[in-house]
Design a protein around this motif. Structure first.
Motif, PDB file in Angstrom:
ATOM      1  N   ALA A  22       0.830  -1.208   0.000  1.00  0.00           N
ATOM      2  CA  ALA A  22       0.000   0.000   0.000  1.00  0.00           C
ATOM      3  C   ALA A  22       0.862   1.254   0.000  1.00  0.00           C
ATOM      4  N   LEU A  23       1.940   1.242   0.774  1.00  0.00           N
ATOM      5  CA  LEU A  23       2.817   2.405   0.862  1.00  0.00           C
ATOM      6  C   LEU A  23       3.478   2.715  -0.476  1.00  0.00           C
ATOM      7  N   VAL A  24       4.037   1.707  -1.111  1.00  0.00           N
ATOM      8  CA  VAL A  24       4.750   1.918  -2.380  1.00  0.00           C
ATOM      9  C   VAL A  24       3.778   2.314  -3.488  1.00  0.00           C
ATOM     10  N   GLN A  25       2.618   1.669  -3.546  1.00  0.00           N
ATOM     11  CA  GLN A  25       1.638   2.060  -4.560  1.00  0.00           C
ATOM     12  C   GLN A  25       1.145   3.483  -4.315  1.00  0.00           C
ATOM     13  N   GLY A  26       0.941   3.854  -3.064  1.00  0.00           N
ATOM     14  CA  GLY A  26       0.546   5.227  -2.755  1.00  0.00           C
ATOM     15  C   GLY A  26       1.603   6.228  -3.174  1.00  0.00           C
ATOM     16  N   GLN A  27       2.857   5.894  -2.942  1.00  0.00           N
ATOM     17  CA  GLN A  27       3.958   6.766  -3.345  1.00  0.00           C
ATOM     18  C   GLN A  27       3.997   6.933  -4.860  1.00  0.00           C
ATOM     19  N   ARG A  28       3.807   5.847  -5.583  1.00  0.00           N
ATOM     20  CA  ARG A  28       3.795   5.924  -7.047  1.00  0.00           C
ATOM     21  C   ARG A  28       2.668   6.843  -7.543  1.00  0.00           C
ATOM     22  N   LEU A  29       1.499   6.712  -6.953  1.00  0.00           N
ATOM     23  CA  LEU A  29       0.381   7.549  -7.387  1.00  0.00           C
ATOM     24  C   LEU A  29       0.658   9.024  -7.124  1.00  0.00           C
ATOM     25  N   CYS A  30       1.302   9.315  -6.007  1.00  0.00           N
ATOM     26  CA  CYS A  30       1.589  10.706  -5.672  1.00  0.00           C
ATOM     27  C   CYS A  30       2.611  11.330  -6.612  1.00  0.00           C
ATOM     28  N   GLU A  31       3.321  10.506  -7.377  1.00  0.00           N
ATOM     29  CA  GLU A  31       4.232  11.041  -8.385  1.00  0.00           C
ATOM     30  C   GLU A  31       3.486  11.718  -9.528  1.00  0.00           C
ATOM     31  N   TRP A  32       2.179  11.465  -9.622  1.00  0.00           N
ATOM     32  CA  TRP A  32       1.370  12.110 -10.657  1.00  0.00           C
ATOM     33  C   TRP A  32       0.965  13.535 -10.284  1.00  0.00           C
ATOM     34  N   CYS A  33       1.264  13.961  -9.069  1.00  0.00           N
ATOM     35  CA  CYS A  33       0.881  15.307  -8.640  1.00  0.00           C
ATOM     36  C   CYS A  33       1.496  16.344  -9.580  1.00  0.00           C
ATOM     37  N   GLY A  34       0.651  17.162 -10.189  1.00  0.00           N
ATOM     38  CA  GLY A  34       1.112  18.172 -11.134  1.00  0.00           C
ATOM     39  C   GLY A  34       1.348  17.648 -12.535  1.00  0.00           C
ATOM     40  N   LEU A  38       4.743  -5.732  -8.438  1.00  0.00           N
ATOM     41  CA  LEU A  38       3.907  -4.942  -9.347  1.00  0.00           C
ATOM     42  C   LEU A  38       3.890  -3.469  -8.970  1.00  0.00           C
ATOM     43  N   VAL A  39       3.720  -3.165  -7.684  1.00  0.00           N
ATOM     44  CA  VAL A  39       3.490  -1.779  -7.289  1.00  0.00           C
ATOM     45  C   VAL A  39       4.738  -0.912  -7.393  1.00  0.00           C
ATOM     46  N   GLU A  40       5.910  -1.515  -7.405  1.00  0.00           N
ATOM     47  CA  GLU A  40       7.137  -0.712  -7.487  1.00  0.00           C
ATOM     48  C   GLU A  40       7.497  -0.329  -8.917  1.00  0.00           C
ATOM     49  N   GLN A  41       6.782  -0.869  -9.893  1.00  0.00           N
ATOM     50  CA  GLN A  41       7.096  -0.554 -11.283  1.00  0.00           C
ATOM     51  C   GLN A  41       6.783   0.909 -11.592  1.00  0.00           C
ATOM     52  N   PRO A  42       7.548   1.540 -12.482  1.00  0.00           N
ATOM     53  CA  PRO A  42       7.325   2.955 -12.807  1.00  0.00           C
ATOM     54  C   PRO A  42       5.917   3.206 -13.343  1.00  0.00           C
ATOM     55  N   ASN A  43       5.457   4.431 -13.192  1.00  0.00           N
ATOM     56  CA  ASN A  43       4.106   4.792 -13.623  1.00  0.00           C
ATOM     57  C   ASN A  43       3.888   4.644 -15.118  1.00  0.00           C
ATOM     58  N   GLY A  44       4.912   4.963 -15.931  1.00  0.00           N
ATOM     59  CA  GLY A  44       4.718   4.939 -17.373  1.00  0.00           C
ATOM     60  C   GLY A  44       3.688   5.968 -17.792  1.00  0.00           C
ATOM     61  N   ASP A  45       2.949   5.678 -18.859  1.00  0.00           N
ATOM     62  CA  ASP A  45       1.892   6.596 -19.260  1.00  0.00           C
ATOM     63  C   ASP A  45       0.629   6.310 -18.448  1.00  0.00           C
ATOM     64  N   PHE A  46      -0.448   7.021 -18.747  1.00  0.00           N
ATOM     65  CA  PHE A  46      -1.665   6.874 -17.948  1.00  0.00           C
ATOM     66  C   PHE A  46      -2.267   5.475 -18.074  1.00  0.00           C
ATOM     67  N   ALA A  47      -2.110   4.856 -19.242  1.00  0.00           N
ATOM     68  CA  ALA A  47      -2.625   3.498 -19.436  1.00  0.00           C
ATOM     69  C   ALA A  47      -1.876   2.510 -18.540  1.00  0.00           C
ATOM     70  N   VAL A  48      -0.564   2.657 -18.435  1.00  0.00           N
ATOM     71  CA  VAL A  48       0.220   1.787 -17.570  1.00  0.00           C
ATOM     72  C   VAL A  48      -0.192   1.988 -16.113  1.00  0.00           C
ATOM     73  N   THR A  49      -0.323   3.240 -15.712  1.00  0.00           N
ATOM     74  CA  THR A  49      -0.698   3.540 -14.329  1.00  0.00           C
ATOM     75  C   THR A  49      -2.047   2.931 -13.965  1.00  0.00           C
ATOM     76  N   MET A  50      -3.037   3.080 -14.836  1.00  0.00           N
ATOM     77  CA  MET A  50      -4.364   2.578 -14.508  1.00  0.00           C
ATOM     78  C   MET A  50      -4.444   1.061 -14.620  1.00  0.00           C
ATOM     79  N   THR A  51      -3.682   0.468 -15.520  1.00  0.00           N
ATOM     80  CA  THR A  51      -3.637  -0.991 -15.590  1.00  0.00           C
ATOM     81  C   THR A  51      -3.009  -1.549 -14.326  1.00  0.00           C
ATOM     82  N   LYS A  52      -1.913  -0.951 -13.910  1.00  0.00           N
ATOM     83  CA  LYS A  52      -1.242  -1.385 -12.677  1.00  0.00           C
ATOM     84  C   LYS A  52      -2.162  -1.211 -11.474  1.00  0.00           C
TER      85      LYS A  52
END
Length: 252
Positions: A17-29, A85-99
């Protein structure tokens, strides 16, 4: 079972949960729309809050002087037990939402199994988290279908995202021996049931927009449950742990 048998499981839940939350917060801005940025941040904050609950319980069982913050920000890479799975880079929006969807489908199945845990602390945390993750799963499912059944561009991006992430799904359908023993004791979610529910959920969402469902992923040499991670986690931790390690005694 000894209380220390529970620690790896709590770390799996909390670290993921922590790592996935951190990845999502990388989308800020950086999100494609303001509304989507707010939604991503809200999901990320939900996961960070859930991580704190799991890590606080783990810290109490460890009883070595560390608290949830120390577990989150002062461990080395090999000490983390999050899903690959959750530590993988965000990639584009499709990668982020698939992950996000692949993780949500697993997370929902796990929490649904934990609300009836014989451990009252686990059942309480899971009950609260399940309400949030029900929304997370609905949202990510809708995005997978929207992108997969949208424009030619969005569909092609989804068709590229799925195979790029799929090998990491092996951890979502097979738990460890420790988890199986905890499940037999009525404490953890049954890994076999979680895997079956995950496969059914993914199949339903993919088939709704005719996205191909790859064959089951195979085990390979990395294993997040054993602290064997991809190179991406180390880089993520450098950023995530920068301030806590530089100023270990700082208070907020």
């Amino acid at each position: 079972m000894h209380k220390h048998d529970l620690i790896p499981y709590l770390l799996l839940l909390g670290d993921s949960a922590l790592v996935q939350g951190q990845r999502l917060c990388e989308w800020c801005g950086r999100a494609p729309a303001l509304e989507e940025e707010l939604a991503l941040m809200n999901v990320g904050l939900d996961l960070v809050g859930q991580a704190r609950n799991w890590l606080e319980y783990a810290a109490e069982l460890l009883a070595d002087g560390r608290d949830a913050d120390a577990l989150a920000f002062r461990r080395d890479e090999r000490a983390y037990r999050n899903l690959l799975l959750v530590e993988q880079p965000n990639g584009d929006f499709a990668v982020t939402m698939t992950k996000q969807f692949l993780y949500d489908a697993w997370h929902f199945a796990v929490l649904r199994g934990l609300v009836g845990s014989a451990d009252e602390r686990i059942a309480g945390i899971a009950g609260k988290a399940l309400k949030e993750v029900t929304y997370h799963l609905r949202r990510s499912s809708e995005w997978v279908q929207r992108l997969g059944g949208g424009t030619e561009e969005s569909r092609q991006r989804m068709l590229a995202a799925i195979p790029a992430l799929w090998r990491f799904t092996v951890e979502l359908t097979a738990g460890s021996d420790n988890e199986a023993q905890l499940a037999q004791a009525g404490i953890a979610a049954d890994p076999a049931s979680v895997g079956a529910a995950w496969r059914q959920q993914v199949c339903e969402v993919f088939s709704a927009v005719d996205l191909p469902l790859p064959k089951a992923a195979s085990h390979f040499y990395l294993d997040g449950r054993k602290g064997l991670h991809t190179e991406h986690l180390g880089l993520l931790l450098v950023e995530m742990q920068c301030l806590p390690r530089a100023y270990p005694d700082a208070t907020w």
